[in-house]
Each structure stands twice: as C-alpha cells, then as structure tokens.
Write an enzyme that holds these catalytic residues in place. Structure first.
Site, PDB file in Angstrom:
ATOM      1  N   CYS A   1       0.842  -1.199   0.000  1.00  0.00           N
ATOM      2  CA  CYS A   1       0.000   0.000   0.000  1.00  0.00           C
ATOM      3  C   CYS A   1       0.879   1.251   0.000  1.00  0.00           C
ATOM      4  O   CYS A   1       1.961   1.266   0.580  1.00  0.00           O
ATOM      5  CB  CYS A   1      -0.907   0.027   1.222  1.00  0.00           C
TER       6      CYS A   1
ATOM      7  N   GLN B   1      -9.908  -8.732 -13.423  1.00  0.00           N
ATOM      8  CA  GLN B   1      -9.797  -7.547 -12.582  1.00  0.00           C
ATOM      9  C   GLN B   1      -9.820  -7.927 -11.102  1.00  0.00           C
ATOM     10  O   GLN B   1     -10.616  -8.760 -10.681  1.00  0.00           O
ATOM     11  CB  GLN B   1     -10.929  -6.574 -12.889  1.00  0.00           C
TER      12      GLN B   1
ATOM     13  N   GLU C   1      -5.850 -12.050 -28.336  1.00  0.00           N
ATOM     14  CA  GLU C   1      -5.210 -12.230 -27.029  1.00  0.00           C
ATOM     15  C   GLU C   1      -3.958 -13.084 -27.195  1.00  0.00           C
ATOM     16  O   GLU C   1      -3.948 -14.052 -27.946  1.00  0.00           O
ATOM     17  CB  GLU C   1      -6.192 -12.902 -26.056  1.00  0.00           C
TER      18      GLU C   1
ATOM     19  N   ASP D   1      -7.534  -2.945 -24.119  1.00  0.00           N
ATOM     20  CA  ASP D   1      -7.146  -2.959 -22.714  1.00  0.00           C
ATOM     21  C   ASP D   1      -5.729  -3.518 -22.641  1.00  0.00           C
ATOM     22  O   ASP D   1      -5.518  -4.657 -22.232  1.00  0.00           O
ATOM     23  CB  ASP D   1      -8.128  -3.830 -21.927  1.00  0.00           C
TER      24      ASP D   1
ATOM     25  N   CYS E   1      -4.535   0.877 -17.040  1.00  0.00           N
ATOM     26  CA  CYS E   1      -4.204   0.803 -15.614  1.00  0.00           C
ATOM     27  C   CYS E   1      -3.001   1.668 -15.280  1.00  0.00           C
ATOM     28  O   CYS E   1      -2.586   1.730 -14.123  1.00  0.00           O
ATOM     29  CB  CYS E   1      -3.944  -0.640 -15.200  1.00  0.00           C
TER      30      CYS E   1
END
Length: 439
Positions: free
Chosen positions: A92, A271, A324, A368, A395
């Site tokens: 974090c 996700q 992909e 993505d 992201c």
C-alpha cells in the site's frame, strides 16, 4: 551531516518540505542544496524528516521514507494497517491518507501525466477531474475496503507467509492483509507454515464460491499437503517449464460480470477489485454506444470480458473479433463465448495478428493493453480502421497519455475520460478514455 567512504547516501536524513504528488506512490521534495527526493509515507505540504532508502551522491534523484512528521497535513491519518510504514510492507502507498485525499492525489497524478505526456488539460481530455470510488468503497477515514481478490504472498526462510517490502525481496511477515477480500482472508494462509514454498498466490472469485491457491516451490522443494480453512483448489508452478499445473480441484475459477459467467484458468488475468469488471464494462459500453450490426474489435481481450459484452449488443448481424496473446486465456474466452457465434477469438500478439486478419475497417474498438500501453504502431493501425469510437482501458496513466498523443497524431482525440479508484490504498488507478476522430 555524516559522510562515509562510499558514495551511498542510504540512511542519510534531510529535513524537507514536501511538494506535489508524483506517479508511483510518493511525493517530490528538495533538499536545501536542491537535490530531488522521492518521498514515500508523506503528503503534499508536510514538513518531514526524510531518510534516504536508495541513491548515491551522483544519482539524479534519491528515494526516501518520511520517518518523522514535523508538520502534518490535515489529510493525514494513522495508518490502519500495523504493517504499513517506512521499511515495512510495500503493498500500500496511501494508508496514511484519508480516502478522499487518496482519490484527490490520484487525480493530480492523472492530470499531470496527461498534460506532460499528451499535452491535454482535463477539459481537453473530456474529464471532470474526479476519481470515482467503486461501489461500497466510500468509507470513513481509518477504515479500509477489503477489495483485493488476488494476493501474492511471499514466504520467508522459516516458511512464514508475508508480503514484499517496498522495492525489495525481503519479506514482511503479516498475520492479515487489510485490503485482502474476505474470500482470501478466510483461507488462513498467514496462519500456517509453508516449508519449501517460495510463494503462495490466493484467488477468491467474486462470481462464485471458487477459491484457488497457486504454489511456487523453492528449487527442489516438495509440495506440502494443503489444508486451509476453506475448500480450495490447488495449482503449482512447474520448476522446469514455469507453467501452472493442476494438483487437485478445478483448474479455473468462475467469475461473473455483465450477467455472464467467465471461466478464468491457470491464474489468468481478471480484474482484482470485485466491482471492477462490471464498472469497466459499463463505462466502455456507455462510451462506445454499440449498434446492431456493428463490426467490433476487442484487443488484448483476455478471457473475453469486453468481447462478451459487445457480442450481446451488436446483434446477429454484428461481429466481434477478439485478440489475445495468452493461449490459455484464448481457450477460456472461446469457452466463455461459445454461445455467441458472432464472436471470434484469435491467438497472438495484437501487433502481429491484427494486420494478418485482413480487416480494413471497424465500427467500434476496445483495447485494454498491458501496463506498457499499446504503442505507436498499433495505434497507427487502429486509426487506419476508421472506427467511429475507440475505448481505451488503462491501468497506467503514463502509458495512456503516451498513447493518446499517438492517437492525436493519427486524428483521434478523447471526448470522454473517466477515472476509477479500483485499487484503494495504492497509487494505482483505472482509466477509460473514449476517442473519436476529429475533423
């Protein structure tokens, strides 16, 4: 200030006033001599004692931790997690900041990256400047959303599970991760010993009761008998081939989004936040506005999340092509979307497969890409297809900004940008940009 016989400045301390937030979970400060410090565990406007953790006398910048707070920001709180702080767990970045302040800091990072790398103000990017929390994550200061459905535990030499320290291979042993989802916590991984194991990845599906652990043995290590607090399937990473092999239980977990069930095998990508898949599908579909009969592309399609949503919306006369690079993800995508004969999934890298398809036009596109972004050549090829709208899911705001600059050079500009806080307590954000061709 003490000096030593080496050039290393690790351990040196500076009293500094903390400046703006920067991309990566730290803030920028300068010493009296003008040397740049990237300081973790600090907040803008604070005055702190910063202790250097990385850097030498010749380094362009130094990394440091705020080890003492002289003047605190009004946004500072006591970190809820006992394993958060200088020299501790690196998972974090913003445990010491109020939830609203975390989102504001992330917004400042996105704005800075857009301006510096794409030359766009928030208004020019179609963004109102806000970072939206996921449903259920808007909690009071001092409370932590338990959102992380996949946790990679490292194991120390004594067999104790923990998490890596910041920019280190050293393990911080823990008894609980506060941001881990309940389905991960209930497995009790931290409460047992893992001899001969290097890492344990825990996965708790949100679309089902499926639980899975993926074990990576140390070189020559034997697999233990896994007895956890809840039923769980077990996989292992092969020492020789690096592939994931089934030990017992299902080799996949079942996830759910947009009223469809998705099989995700061998620890494949999904996700991490339980609300992320639905949040992103909604944002992408609202931005693209698919029509019946559309030809749609889903690039870097994973197990078919966006391809499935598009396939439901373009109707029988429409078509969706997904591309992909992961062979297992392609197998899962084909399984997941087998009821939609208008959807085709191709295996390979986007930059290689897309030109070979012979497709010279598309109505709508969603991409993505991985953290590094799509890149100039892929952007150029996409722009040549003439899509009326492109949805870019990112992201990493830096990669997004770089690619937006490439798109601008090819005649596409963002008309809508939404930013979501799908990684609370960390510096990460998720962005959805909708692009249209400009005159």
């Amino acid at each position: 200030m003490q000096t030593d016989s080496t050039d290393s400045l690790v351990g040196h301390e500076y009293e500094v006033e903390v400046g703006p937030v920067a991309h990566g979970g730290h803030c920028v400060a300068r010493t009296d001599a003008g040397r740049v410090l990237f300081v973790r565990h600090a907040l803008p406007g604070e005055r702190v004692i910063a202790r250097v953790t990385e850097g030498e006398s010749t380094s362009r910048f130094l990394r440091a931790d705020a080890v003492s707070i002289i003047e605190a920001s009004k946004d500072r709180v006591e970190a809820p997690c006992p394993f958060s702080g200088p020299g501790k767990c690196g998972g974090c970045d913003w445990q010491h900041a109020k939830p609203g302040a975390q989102r504001r800091l992330k917004g400042e990072v996105v704005a800075e990256q857009l301006l510096r790398l794409a030359g766009l103000t928030p208004e020019e990017a179609g963004w109102d400047g806000t970072v939206a929390p996921a449903e259920g994550d808007k909690l009071p200061a001092g409370e932590v959303p338990a959102w992380r459905t996949r946790v990679q535990y490292a194991v120390d030499a004594e067999g104790h599970a923990g998490l890596r320290k910041h920019r280190s291979h050293e393990v911080q042993v823990i008894d609980r991760c506060l941001i881990a989802a309940p389905g991960v916590t209930e497995l009790g991984i931290e409460r047992r010993s893992w001899p001969q194991i290097a890492s344990v990845e825990a996965i708790a599906a949100t679309g089902s009761a499926d639980r899975q652990v993926i074990l990576t043995p140390k070189p020559g290590g034997r697999l233990p008998i896994v007895e956890l607090d809840k039923p769980v399937s077990v996989m292992r990473v092969g020492e020789k081939d690096g592939r994931i092999h089934r030990v017992h239980g299902r080799p996949f977990v079942r996830e759910r989004a947009d009223e469809r069930t998705y099989r995700v095998g061998e620890g494949g990508f999904w996700q991490v936040h339980p609300k992320a898949a639905d949040t992103l599908v909604q944002a992408v579909m609202q931005g693209l506005m698919p029509r019946k009969g559309d030809m749609a592309l889903d690039l870097y399609c994973g197990v078919g999340l966006f391809a499935g949503a598009l396939g439901e919306r373009v109707g029988d006369k429409g078509a969706v092509l997904g591309i992909e690079s992961s062979k297992r993800a392609v197998e899962d995508a084909r399984h997941n979307l087998q009821d939609l004969d208008r959807v085709r999934i191709e295996h390979g890298k986007v930059e290689s497969v897309l030109p070979r398809t012979g497709i010279d036009s598309a109505d709508i596109v969603v991409l993505d890409p991985p953290r590094a972004g799509a890149g100039k050549e892929t952007v150029r090829h996409l722009a040549g297809l003439g899509a009326r709208r492109i949805a870019y899911v990112a992201c990493d705001p830096a990669a997004l900004a770089r690619d937006l600059k490439y798109f601008e050079g090819e005649g596409y500009r963002p008309v809508k940008l939404r930013v979501f806080d799908l990684f609370p307590m960390t510096h990460h954000v998720e962005c959805v940009a909708i692009l249209k061709r400009v005159a």
